[in-house]
Design an enzyme around this catalytic site. Structure first.
Site, short mmCIF file in Angstrom:
data_model
loop_
_atom_site.label_atom_id
_atom_site.label_comp_id
_atom_site.label_asym_id
_atom_site.label_seq_id
_atom_site.Cartn_x
_atom_site.Cartn_y
_atom_site.Cartn_z
NE ARG A 5 -3.78 -0.16 2.14
CZ ARG A 5 -4.96 -0.98 3.18
NH1 ARG A 5 -5.12 0.52 4.10
NH2 ARG A 5 -5.46 -1.63 2.98
CG HIS A 52 -6.06 -1.88 -5.75
ND1 HIS A 52 -4.87 -1.81 -5.44
CD2 HIS A 52 -6.47 -0.18 -5.14
CE1 HIS A 52 -4.44 -1.03 -4.08
NE2 HIS A 52 -5.37 -0.01 -4.27
CE1 TYR A 95 -20.63 16.36 -13.70
CE2 TYR A 95 -19.40 16.47 -11.53
CZ TYR A 95 -21.18 15.94 -12.36
OH TYR A 95 -22.11 15.94 -11.36
#
Length: 349
Positions: A5, A52, A95
């Protein structure tokens, strides 16, 4: 948390989430630099569904950081839409659109030619790379920051030309020390500008892997038109700030300190930053000494702050039959270059 991570791999300079984003954009979606942009929601979905299995907001945040010039010295993702800046968050993933930047193609070059080890993904339906065959030492170019358990990494970005010249010198002469490599790699190269004060901090960080580099924003004292149509006043114009300091946050901090009377001699603060660059105008009172005010700004605000360097990265255990394959290590500059060169030799071979 350490291996999968928060800490980057020394070879391609990426954390697993970043590697998976680039690989999914390339392999699953074909978003090369000459392809049409795709919605970030689609990219995030492909990464979550195939590689993931974590929260989509965390993946999208990683994608955004890879597209922000203020966060990445060399952006790996070519973003289209509002990707935010140091002061403002990006628009929602439905967006914004993205595709791979050109430098990412250098990181993915020859990945289909069995150059790196692949492993099964979480549900064993497809293969993902353990590391990218990167042609550029991205760990130094973009730096990295991450907090694991009991350890953290904080690596500043560097200049592409300098790093490549230093790498070539290290290939020609493998015995070069970190201090000798400094004739090519002068020091960090922050995306937001700023001036590094002295070379002592750089030398310590390069030679030991740990150090503190003082960075100061650029400011000039000049005559400015007074606010409200008043005649000319003396002012301080700030045109660059230390790494990760946003102009809006800086202007607010100055205004707060003036209100609390911790800074004196300032009558007005205005953030005039636009797409052409940072510009914060600090108007001074008539009786103020500009040099004194500027020194106080360096002392009490983020106009000057130290960048704490801790070059912690995952290094592969090269001994045959080693149990733990990756080990976090604090690396001097010469060792980072050598690890990258070893990786390239393996990829090319």
């Amino acid at each position: 948390v350490i291996v999968s991570r928060a800490i980057p791999d020394v070879r391609d300079g990426l954390k697993p989430v970043q590697r998976r984003i680039l690989f999914a954009m390339y392999d699953d979606l074909g978003l090369t630099p000459d392809a049409k942009y795709a919605k970030c929601a689609k990219i995030t979905g492909a990464v979550t569904g195939n590689y993931h299995p974590h929260g989509d907001s965390a993946i999208y945040e990683s994608l955004v950081r890879m597209a922000q010039p203020g966060s990445s010295r060399y952006v790996l993702v070519d973003g289209h839409g509002n990707f935010g800046d140091l002061d403002n968050p990006a628009a929602a993933m439905r967006y914004t659109e993205a595709r791979l930047a050109r430098v990412s193609m250098e990181m993915l070059a020859d990945i289909g030619a069995e150059t790196v080890d692949m492993r099964a993904n979480f549900d064993d339906t497809r293969r993902e790379p353990i590391v990218l065959p990167s042609r550029v030492p991205m760990l130094l170019l973009n730096g990295s920051t991450g907090i694991a358990v009991g350890m953290a990494t904080n690596i500043p970005p560097h200049n592409l030309t300098e790093v490549l010249e230093g790498t070539i010198a290290k290939i020609d002469n493998p015995d070069l020390t970190s201090k000798e490599v400094m004739q090519w790699i002068k020091g960090p190269d922050f995306a937001s500008g700023g001036v590094i004060m002295g070379t002592e901090g750089i030398e310590e960080a390069f030679e030991t892997g740990r150090g503190s580099i003082p960075v100061r924003g650029e400011a000039t004292i000049e005559q400015i038109p007074g606010s409200g149509g008043r005649q000319q006043r003396m002012g301080i114009i700030v045109t660059s700030l230390p790494y990760t300091v946003g102009p809006e946050a800086f202007a607010k901090r100055v205004a707060d300190m003036v209100r609390d009377e911790k800074l004196t001699g300032i009558s007005d603060v205005c953030d005039e930053t636009n797409r052409h660059g940072i510009r914060v105008v600090i108007e001074l009172k008539r009786d103020a000494h500009p040099d004194v005010v500027l020194n106080n700004l360096y002392k009490f605000t983020q106009l000057q702050q130290s960048f704490p360097v801790n070059t912690l990265a995952l290094v592969r255990n090269k001994k045959p039959g080693a149990a733990d394959q990756f080990k976090p290590m604090t690396l001097p500059l010469a060792n980072i270059l050598q690890e990258f060169i070893d990786h390239r030799i393996e990829v090319v071979t």
